[in-house]
Write an enzyme that holds these catalytic residues in place. Structure first.
Site, short mmCIF file in Angstrom:
data_model
loop_
_atom_site.label_atom_id
_atom_site.label_comp_id
_atom_site.label_asym_id
_atom_site.label_seq_id
_atom_site.Cartn_x
_atom_site.Cartn_y
_atom_site.Cartn_z
N HIS A 1 0.82 -1.22 0.00
CA HIS A 1 0.00 0.00 0.00
C HIS A 1 0.86 1.27 0.00
CE1 HIS A 1 -2.86 -3.08 0.95
NE2 HIS A 1 -2.44 -3.21 2.19
N ARG A 2 2.08 1.16 -0.54
CA ARG A 2 3.02 2.28 -0.61
C ARG A 2 3.50 2.73 0.77
NH1 ARG A 2 2.54 0.39 -4.89
NH2 ARG A 2 2.49 1.45 -6.92
N LEU A 3 3.33 1.89 1.78
CA LEU A 3 3.84 2.20 3.11
C LEU A 3 5.26 1.63 3.24
CD1 LEU A 3 0.64 1.50 5.25
CD2 LEU A 3 1.46 3.68 4.30
#
Length: 212
Positions: free
Chosen positions: A190-192
C-alpha cells in the site's frame, strides 16, 4: 504525452524494522549486497553516481562499485572524464543502488576523495588486459567522430602493448566516497515503504525512520 499513470504494482517482499538495524550502516549494506549477489541480480554492484557542474547542473551515470568497507565506497574512472572533473571542483557526491527485484534501494551522500596511486595500480593490474587497454584508448566524455576511430585506436594500443605489462595511464584513477548519510529503502504494501536514514555524527551514526 504518453500516460503511464496506470503502471503500478504492490511491494510485498518484506519490511524493515528498527529493531533489526545494526549500529553501523555498512554492516547492513554488506548484508544487502550479499543478498543481491545471491539473488543473481544483473550487475548488483551497479550504482548511479551523481555529481554537479560549476553551474549547479546535476549529472548522473551508472558506475560499478569495486570495493567497500567502513571507510566508504570505491570506484575507478578516467580522471579526465566529466564526473572526475566535476568531483575536482565539488567533491560532494551521491550514490544510488537500485535493487528493484528485491524492492530495495540504498542512497548515499558524502564526499569523494582521490585514491593513492598505489591503490589505483593494485586494482588496475587486476583488470583483464582488454580492459587495461580500453583505459588507454578512451578519452572519456570527449566527442568522437565515429566508433571506428575508437576501435582503430584500440587495435593500435593492443599491438603496442602486445608484450609485457600494461602501465597505468596517468589520467586514470579512483575515488573513495566517505558517506555522511546512508538511506535504506524497502518497499512495503500500500506504498507504506520502510525508510531508515543513517546520518554520521562524529564517530557514531544517528538512525531515523522517514515517512514513505
Amino acid at each position: 504525452m504518453t500516460d503511464l499513470s496506470d503502471i503500478r504494482r504492490e511491494y510485498n517482499k518484506g519490511g524493515l524494522r528498527r529493531a533489526d538495524l545494526p549500529a553501523n550502516p555498512m554492516t547492513l549494506f554488506a548484508t544487502w549486497m550479499g543478498q543481491a549477489r545471491e539473488a543473481e541480480l544483473s550487475d548488483p554492484t551497479a550504482m548511479c553516481v551523481a555529481t554537479v557542474d560549476a553551474s549547479g547542473q546535476p549529472f548522473q551515470r551508472i558506475v560499478l562499485l569495486k570495493r567497500f568497507d567502513d571507510n566508504g565506497f570505491v570506484f575507478f574512472t578516467n580522471l579526465e572524464s566529466r564526473k572526475a572533473q566535476q568531483i575536482a571542483a565539488n567533491a560532494k557526491i551521491s550514490l544510488l543502488f537500485p535493487w528493484h527485484p528485491l524492492e530495495r534501494q540504498v542512497a548515499v551522500t558524502g564526499q569523494a576523495e582521490a585514491l593513492s596511486t598505489a591503490e589505483v595500480i593494485k586494482y588496475f593490474m587486476s583488470r583483464p588486459k582488454e580492459s587495461q587497454i580500453a583505459a588507454w584508448v578512451s578519452k572519456q566524455s570527449s566527442k568522437l567522430s565515429a566508433r571506428q576511430a575508437l576501435e582503430s585506436k584500440f587495435m593500435e594500443m593492443k599491438a603496442k602493448f602486445a608484450q609485457g605489462e600494461i602501465p597505468l595511464p596517468k589520467f586514470w584513477g579512483g575515488f573513495l566516497v566517505r558517506p555522511s548519510s546512508i538511506e535504506f529503502w524497502q518497499g512495503g504494501e500500500h506504498r507504506l515503504h520502510d525508510r531508515f536514514l543513517y546520518t554520521k555524527e562524529a564517530s557514531s551514526w544517528q538512525i531515523d525512520r522517514l515517512a514513505p
